[in-house]
Write a protein that holds these residues in place. Structure first.
Motif, short mmCIF file in Angstrom:
data_model
loop_
_atom_site.label_atom_id
_atom_site.label_comp_id
_atom_site.label_asym_id
_atom_site.label_seq_id
_atom_site.Cartn_x
_atom_site.Cartn_y
_atom_site.Cartn_z
N ILE A 1 0.93 -1.02 0.24
CA ILE A 1 0.33 0.24 -0.19
C ILE A 1 0.76 1.73 -0.40
N THR A 2 0.79 2.18 -1.17
CA THR A 2 1.08 3.11 -0.83
C THR A 2 0.39 4.72 -0.78
N THR A 3 0.89 5.34 0.38
CA THR A 3 0.12 5.97 0.78
C THR A 3 -0.28 7.49 0.01
N LYS A 4 -0.48 8.50 0.20
CA LYS A 4 -1.00 9.89 -0.56
C LYS A 4 0.28 10.75 -0.25
N ARG A 5 0.67 11.64 -1.98
CA ARG A 5 1.57 11.94 -1.59
C ARG A 5 1.79 13.14 -2.88
N GLY A 6 2.60 14.17 -2.95
CA GLY A 6 2.64 14.71 -3.54
C GLY A 6 1.84 15.87 -4.09
N ALA A 7 2.06 17.28 -5.20
CA ALA A 7 1.69 18.45 -5.62
C ALA A 7 0.40 18.31 -5.84
N LYS A 8 -0.26 16.95 -6.08
CA LYS A 8 -1.76 16.66 -6.10
C LYS A 8 -2.57 16.88 -5.17
N MET A 9 -1.75 16.87 -3.87
CA MET A 9 -2.60 16.96 -2.96
C MET A 9 -2.47 18.61 -2.30
N ALA A 10 -2.22 19.40 -2.98
CA ALA A 10 -2.55 21.13 -2.79
C ALA A 10 -4.47 20.99 -2.51
N GLY A 11 -4.12 22.22 -2.06
CA GLY A 11 -5.27 23.09 -1.42
C GLY A 11 -6.10 22.18 -0.31
N GLY A 12 -7.22 22.01 -0.26
CA GLY A 12 -7.90 21.61 0.86
C GLY A 12 -9.16 20.02 0.44
N LYS A 13 -10.12 19.71 1.25
CA LYS A 13 -10.33 18.75 1.25
C LYS A 13 -11.51 18.10 2.26
N ILE A 14 -12.60 18.51 2.31
CA ILE A 14 -13.59 17.84 3.47
C ILE A 14 -14.57 17.28 2.90
N SER A 15 -14.57 16.19 4.22
CA SER A 15 -15.56 14.80 3.18
C SER A 15 -16.67 14.69 4.93
N ALA A 16 -17.72 14.35 4.93
CA ALA A 16 -18.54 13.49 5.73
C ALA A 16 -19.39 12.67 5.58
N GLU A 17 -19.26 11.23 6.14
CA GLU A 17 -20.11 10.37 6.04
C GLU A 17 -21.01 10.12 7.15
N GLY A 18 -22.99 9.85 7.14
CA GLY A 18 -22.96 8.37 7.65
C GLY A 18 -23.96 7.75 7.39
#
Length: 734
Positions: free
Chosen positions: A153-170
């Motif tokens: 498993i490789t986890t996320k990294r690099g320039a594509k992670m620039a910016g923001g993210k908000i997520s919610a679920e139920g």
């Protein structure tokens, strides 16, 4: 049927055929199977059956756990009890054990070989960039315990992670998930920080869980060809009982397990993962990688329900447990790899140095007796029953070479040497064995060929090996605990597995792009370490000892078909036929009656020879189908079918569990808002087990658990599937 001679003949035939082929320039060949970083993930020239899943697919599945992702890979079964904690098994290897043993599969996250106290693996579903699965013996890359393959498993990294993210679920049973991420990128570095939480009240009684993660990356671009990445993840996980019930009657009347107690509960787990990776493209064809890591696991939990109090009276309190366990594990290591690509030869050399420690401290929680007898001593609260430490040091060198014998034919050879040193220290006053040690030398290898039949089809085959070194307990059980009923055996040898595999993979232009892969395999496991008294016998009248007396063989066929997911219609099909049997298992001791009672005749042991019997929990047929349609721009509707045939719950093949089919539905809708589409919104809904089918997540039988001198379906441990479940959520990326 796959015979060793058949594989050798096939590989030889491929070689002779390649000698007659016309040579042509096919560009550079690369060594792809790195153990540090999954940036090299092409299948071309790979002689083993591998599967690759993108992080985007993981996100769009909106799964509560990684089981729902791995179901789409043929050859994989997962043992899920509740929440997101599971064991991963490949090609039927290691399905017959359950009390915390290693799974027989190497799990590697960002170059860190991960193994947790429970024998299971907990994976942060919100931080996956890609999943790569190598099937077959994989110790030639990863060393100990890669008997049947590896999950990288490789986890996320690099320039594509620039910016923001908000997520919610139920969803159902109080399930909630929240994620927030912020990142940046410029010409010299990039980085991000992410915080997430998943929790649920659970379908099961006392089955609630919570998992908090704080993770991130900081990547510096040292030069145009080199970078340095620092990654970290802190996790705090709380998990209670997992809902096991005893027998089919309780499963029908009390599926959430209100009545009954699991062997262990109240897990409080703190995990910490840190790594530093240096990568340098020394030239267009040469690359150097260095990885330094530490993985910490501090797990506290209760174990062993109390059955009799200090007076000998029966105890049924669900919170009455004997042991308070405090387990600390630190895995540290350094890996280095240097690889070089060429027109006809590519190679990789690596070093793997590990320094692992495992501390175990157990204190009695309350006064109790092990039997109602007046002669039975009272074990007092506060008594320290275990205080020990195991050190494991591994020194390994490994390598891989790919040689283009002729234009369409590539030979791959791998080799690895492991030196494993185990040291055990016991700190209890008057310990019978204050210090013990043992060392092993292990050799692993793979040899394979790939023949390109034109530009779109490749024939591949390989023979590969895996091994597992004995544990300290298996080696010295009787020395560590002289009254435990199991004799020591310091002469144990590492278990061995050899995998034979042949397959075809290719691409078709139909339906906008179709990838397919068909493989036939055989895994022979030898020197299998088993107890001569039978697994989990518990009968004190029988003296046990771990010996190299077992064997198993798995044979099967795997089929994978994928249709381009960017088209109006796409699909993923994964089918496995598996026939897994014991080849040696001379003495399995089935206990009838109550082995804990001191009364004469309270139990007896019936011996079985399990050679030729099916490995438990290995269905002959397993099918996963996901069909996707895009009725309009941004909307994807998915139907999943997950089916498997019947299997046995026990080694003696006495209790058979019927097959089942589950249908799932998923809908994703994406759209953009604002100037230059700066805000991206994703909505989703998911329904699991749409038809609300009743089946068991897992089933295990090993003795007459109710003590009535009859072993049947009323004695097996079951986890009932919770039935239909709903999940919905929203994600905003900007």
């Amino acid at each position: 049927m796959i015979k060793k001679t058949l594989v050798i003949s096939l590989l030889g035939g491929m070689l002779l055929y390649g000698m007659s082929a016309r040579a042509e320039d096919m560009g550079l060949i690369h060594v792809d199977s790195t153990t540090i970083d999954d940036r090299f993930e092409a299948k071309r020239g790979e002689p083993s059956n591998i599967s690759i899943i993108s992080g985007d697919k993981v996100e769009r599945a909106h799964s509560e756990n990684i089981k729902q992702i791995l179901d789409g890979i043929p050859g994989i079964t997962t043992e899920l009890q509740s929440g997101d904690s599971l064991k991963i098994h490949i090609r039927g290897v290691e399905n017959q054990r359950f009390m915390g043993e290693k799974p027989g599969v190497a799990v590697v996250i960002d170059g860190v070989p991960v193994f947790e106290r429970t024998g299971r693996v907990n994976i942060n579903m919100d931080d996956i960039e890609s999943i790569k699965v190598i099937k077959g013996g994989a110790s030639f890359l990863f060393g100990d315990d890669a008997l049947a393959g590896a999950v990288i498993i490789t986890t996320k990294r690099g320039a594509k992670m620039a910016g923001g993210k908000i997520s919610a679920e139920g969803g159902s049973f109080g399930y909630k998930r929240g994620v927030a991420r912020a990142g940046f990128a410029n010409d010299t570095m990039s980085g991000h920080v992410q915080v997430s939480r998943r929790d649920s009240n659970s379908y099961y009684f006392q089955g609630d869980y919570k998992a908090d993660y704080l993770n991130g990356k900081l990547q510096g671009y040292l030069t145009d060809s080199s970078d340095l990445t620092f990654g970290w993840e802190l996790a705090h996980r709380l998990k209670d009982s997992h809902g096991t019930v005893a027998g089919v009657t309780q499963a029908a009347l009390d599926p959430t397990s209100v009545q009954g107690r699991d062997f262990a509960r109240k897990f409080n787990v703190n995990l910490g993962k840190f790594y530093l990776t240096y990568a340098n493209d020394l030239s267009d064809s040469s690359n150097l990688m260095l990885n330094i890591y530490q993985f910490g696991d501090h797990t506290m939990f209760w174990s062993s329900p109390v059955h009799y109090d200090a007076t000998g009276a029966a105890v049924t309190d669900v919170n009455a447990y004997a042991n308070d366990n405090d387990y600390k594990q630190i895995q540290r290591g350094i890996k280095a790899e240097w690889r070089n690509a060429g027109a006809s030869l590519a190679w990789m050399g690596g070093l793997d140095i590990r320094d692992n420690s495992f501390k175990n401290h157990v204190v009695v929680l309350q006064d109790y007796k092990s039997s109602p007898s007046r002669r039975s001593p009272v074990i007092r609260a506060g008594t320290i029953t275990a205080d020990n430490k195991t050190k494991e040091r591994v020194y390994a060198a490994y390598g891989e070479a790919k040689y283009r014998l002729f234009a369409p034919l590539t030979l791959t050879v791998n080799g690895r040497y492991d030196r494993i040193n185990l040291d055990y220290s016991d700190y209890l006053p008057g310990a019978p064995a204050p210090s013990l040690s043992k060392s092993f030398n292990a050799y692993s290898w793979r040899g394979g060929l790939t023949y390109d039949i034109g530009e779109s089809v490749a024939l591949y085959g390989n023979v590969s090996t895996g091994f597992r070194a004995p544990s300290i307990r298996q080696l010295f059980a009787g020395t560590i605990s002289p009254t435990g009923g199991t004799a020591a055996n310091p002469d144990l040898r590492p278990e061995q597995a050899i995998n034979y595999e042949v397959g075809l993979r290719g691409k078709l232009d139909m339906l906008g792009g179709l990838d397919w892969d068909v493989a036939a395999f055989q895994i022979d496991r030898k020197d299998f370490i088993l107890d001569v008294a039978g697994q989990y016998n518990f009968a004190r009248s029988v003296t046990g000892q771990y010996q190299n007396i077992g064997g198993m063989r798995s044979r099967g066929v795997e089929v994978a078909v994928k249709i381009d997911q960017q088209r109006m219609f796409s699909a993923n099909v994964a089918y496995t036929y598996l026939d897994a049997k014991f080849t040696r298992y001379d003495n399995f001791g089935l206990v009838l009656g109550n082995p804990f009672s001191p009364r004469p005749g309270a139990h007896r042991v019936v011996n079985f020879n399990n050679a030729g019997k099916q490995i438990p929990r290995t269905p002959h047929h397993k099918l996963f189908l996901a069909a996707n349609v895009r009725p309009l721009d941004g909307l994807v509707l998915t139907t999943e079918v997950n089916a498997q045939s019947a299997y046995f719950a026990d080694e003696i093949n006495r209790v058979k569990i019927g097959g089942h089919t589950e249908f799932n539905l998923v809908a994703n809708y994406d759209f953009s808002m604002g100037a230059n589409h700066a805000l991206n919104i994703s909505l989703f809904g998911r329904v699991d087990n749409v038809l609300d089918r009743t089946y068991y997540n897992t089933a295990r039988g090993y003795r007459d658990s109710n003590g009535d001198f009859v072993y049947n379906a009323e004695d097996i441990s079951l986890v009932v599937n919770p039935g239909r479940r709903f999940t919905a959520g929203i994600t905003a990326t900007f």
